[in-house]
Design a protein around this motif. Sequence first.
Motif, short mmCIF file in Angstrom:
data_model
loop_
_atom_site.label_atom_id
_atom_site.label_comp_id
_atom_site.label_asym_id
_atom_site.label_seq_id
_atom_site.Cartn_x
_atom_site.Cartn_y
_atom_site.Cartn_z
N GLY A 88 -92.07 -19.71 112.16
CA GLY A 88 -91.58 -20.25 110.82
C GLY A 88 -90.53 -21.05 110.76
O GLY A 88 -90.45 -22.31 110.28
N MET A 89 -89.54 -20.98 111.71
CA MET A 89 -88.44 -21.58 111.89
C MET A 89 -88.97 -23.09 112.43
O MET A 89 -88.27 -23.94 112.07
N VAL A 90 -89.83 -23.29 113.57
CA VAL A 90 -90.38 -24.41 113.97
C VAL A 90 -91.09 -25.15 113.06
O VAL A 90 -90.73 -26.38 112.79
N ILE A 91 -91.93 -24.52 112.09
CA ILE A 91 -92.73 -25.08 111.36
C ILE A 91 -91.65 -25.58 109.91
O ILE A 91 -91.73 -26.82 109.85
N ALA A 92 -90.82 -24.98 109.55
CA ALA A 92 -89.81 -25.13 108.78
C ALA A 92 -89.09 -26.62 109.13
O ALA A 92 -88.68 -27.51 108.38
N GLU A 93 -88.64 -26.68 110.41
CA GLU A 93 -87.59 -27.74 111.07
C GLU A 93 -88.67 -29.07 111.07
O GLU A 93 -88.29 -30.06 110.82
N LEU A 94 -89.77 -28.50 111.46
CA LEU A 94 -90.84 -29.81 111.34
C LEU A 94 -91.10 -30.45 110.13
O LEU A 94 -91.29 -31.59 109.84
N ALA A 131 -83.04 -20.97 106.04
CA ALA A 131 -83.51 -19.67 106.46
C ALA A 131 -84.63 -19.19 105.45
O ALA A 131 -85.72 -18.54 105.98
N GLU A 132 -84.41 -19.30 104.41
CA GLU A 132 -85.72 -18.89 103.17
C GLU A 132 -86.82 -19.56 103.54
O GLU A 132 -88.10 -19.19 103.28
N ALA A 133 -86.68 -20.94 103.76
CA ALA A 133 -87.73 -21.81 104.02
C ALA A 133 -88.71 -21.48 105.20
O ALA A 133 -89.82 -21.35 105.26
N ALA A 134 -87.77 -20.96 106.35
CA ALA A 134 -88.54 -20.40 107.38
C ALA A 134 -89.31 -19.03 107.18
O ALA A 134 -90.40 -19.14 107.71
N ARG A 135 -88.57 -18.33 106.31
CA ARG A 135 -89.14 -16.95 106.12
C ARG A 135 -90.49 -17.35 105.34
O ARG A 135 -91.58 -16.59 105.62
N GLN A 136 -90.69 -18.24 104.26
CA GLN A 136 -91.65 -18.54 103.80
C GLN A 136 -92.84 -19.08 104.49
O GLN A 136 -94.04 -18.70 104.36
N ALA A 137 -92.32 -20.03 105.50
CA ALA A 137 -93.26 -20.53 106.33
C ALA A 137 -94.09 -19.57 107.33
O ALA A 137 -95.33 -19.66 107.41
N THR A 138 -93.23 -18.56 107.59
CA THR A 138 -93.76 -17.54 108.34
C THR A 138 -94.63 -16.51 107.67
O THR A 138 -95.81 -16.23 107.99
N PHE A 139 -94.54 -16.45 106.51
CA PHE A 139 -95.32 -15.62 105.41
C PHE A 139 -96.59 -16.35 105.46
O PHE A 139 -97.85 -15.85 105.57
N GLY A 186 -94.73 -5.03 102.72
CA GLY A 186 -96.08 -4.97 103.51
C GLY A 186 -96.07 -5.57 104.76
O GLY A 186 -97.10 -5.81 105.32
N ALA A 187 -94.95 -6.09 105.25
CA ALA A 187 -95.19 -6.97 106.55
C ALA A 187 -95.00 -6.05 107.70
O ALA A 187 -94.40 -4.79 107.70
N ALA A 188 -95.88 -6.09 108.67
CA ALA A 188 -95.85 -5.28 110.06
C ALA A 188 -94.72 -5.90 110.88
O ALA A 188 -93.91 -6.94 110.69
N LEU A 189 -94.27 -4.88 111.78
CA LEU A 189 -93.09 -5.02 112.76
C LEU A 189 -93.70 -5.29 114.07
O LEU A 189 -94.78 -5.05 114.61
N TYR A 190 -92.51 -5.38 114.85
CA TYR A 190 -92.81 -5.63 116.37
C TYR A 190 -93.48 -4.13 116.87
O TYR A 190 -94.30 -4.23 117.53
N GLY A 191 -92.91 -3.08 116.44
CA GLY A 191 -93.44 -1.72 116.95
C GLY A 191 -94.85 -1.49 116.31
O GLY A 191 -95.82 -0.83 117.08
#
Length: 589
Positions: A168-174, A221-229, A320-325
């Motif tokens: 998400g961070m890379v997408i937001a930066e691009l 940071a919020e834009a990166a989280r939104q892009a990840t979602f 509702g987000a899944a995690l690493y585990g």
Amino acid sequence: MKPLREKLSSLVAEAFRTAGLDPSLGEVVVSARPDLGQFQCNGPLPAAKAAKANPRQIAQAVVDRLAHDDVFRYVSVAGPGFINLSLTDEFLATHAREMRSDQNLGCAPVASPQRIVLDYGGPNIAKPMHVGHLRAAIIGESLKRLARYLGHDVVGDVHLGDWGLQMGMVIAELARRRPDLPYFEATRSGPYPSASPVSASELEEIYPTASQRAKADPGFAEAARQATFELQQGRPGYRALWRHLVDVSVAELKADYDRLEVGFDLWLGESDAQPWIPPLIERLRAGGHARESEGALVVDVAEAGDAKELPPLLLLKSDGAALYGTTDLATLDHRVRDLGAQRVLYVVDKRQADHFTQVFRAARRTGIAPPAVGLEHIGFGTMNGSDGRPFKTREGGVMKLRDLLDLVTAKARERIREAGVARDYPPDEVERIAQLVGIATLKYADLSNHRAKDYIFDLERFSSFEGRTGPYLLYAAVRTRSILRKAAEAGLVPGTLAPAADDVERGVLLTLARYPDSLHAAFENRAPNILCDYAYELATAFTRFYQEHHILSQTDPARRASWLGLCDLTVRVLLQVLELLGIRVPERM
């Protein structure tokens, strides 16, 4: 054929049986006191305890039954009841001849092979590998090769970190830099360009910049989280862009792994586990294994007697987000159900021990991994610099893996010049040798230390052609092979191994006989350092023999042919051990 120690244990066990004792106590091991014998059996001590008898008397009863066996040159009782054994030279030579004629060099496959999934590597997409990825790669590769050699059915999986906030961070930066790209058109569903909008070198700069921006700018940071979602929800443009990022990154990862001579059967990542998560969650809910906790979904993993509190494994956050585990649990479910894994080995930093305890316990409690499926976290320590801290660049930054490979290769070139190795060879061959010497330097330095320990990477010491180093082993193997090549040029061929002429030759034969035990011990303990120790001991034993015996100028044809046979067996065993360590040997040096 049976390994030597197994043959001896069978003979001694039979002597225990005929003496009216438990034959399982007849196990023979390499002697801890070579001055007293080549092998020893400690069985009389527990036998005496069970029978409430004198252990020396029990030992003598066993020795009396072995003393006339033509296998043993000398059998005696020492100390409180240890049995010392030394072999006849004829028996030892016969065993070596059997090893030499066996395609597996006397190392029989395991009796019950397993389907093993080996998880090692774990690099992240969108950023280059660093030195912290080295140990997982080379320890995992060695264990994979070793397990296959012993007869197991092994699947190696890199397990990419390709699905998370970093994407998400890379997408937001691009999106910030190039908002005109078609991937950011909200109403577009395709088609999208077939070529990536960023190169690997650009991606190396984009990720750290985005990471720093996310720390400093809450809006970004919020834009990166939104892009990840949105990526994880399937937004077409983001999925297409993500595919480019993965493809570009994997091409770079494969190039680095190829230089290390590390390979994988599967290139699956966290993204591949996403379709498996919803049905898994439903199964866990239906089975009563998962419970709600403050809006999140968890699996309890604490057990009575835990030394410290172990929190539940978090499956879904309150949003509702899944995690690493969750991803790890779904991946494990896939490995057991779809890949048929009977054992799953995770070669991961030892600092992740608590995480794997949570995942393994959750897998057991939920039935994902039944008791018959083995689960192991093969933890490893850190590679440190001379200051005792994780290895870094001279400027103090994290060193990229490819830069480390360049560093050891440059040092190998320097060492080759100093040692006069490959003098007058064509430049391209010298470079190939330097590459192999550099990799041998790096791998042997790492694998010769027990994986669980932190160690200091001393490039000056580990790149030397003398001592316990990778370059020393390469040179020993090349020199031994050179003897055989010169013999062939003179029309001489290896012959039947004769009984040893002296202690030095006897030492080589005894070291060769330990080959199967070393391989099985290395895998059973998940410890490639055992192979490293064995390779060094064999190389030094043969080097001493080579220095004291003029093989090609030996005037007795039978003895010369026998010694060439010893060269042949030694180099075959040494080359095989180095192959299992992931170390390739040049044809000449």
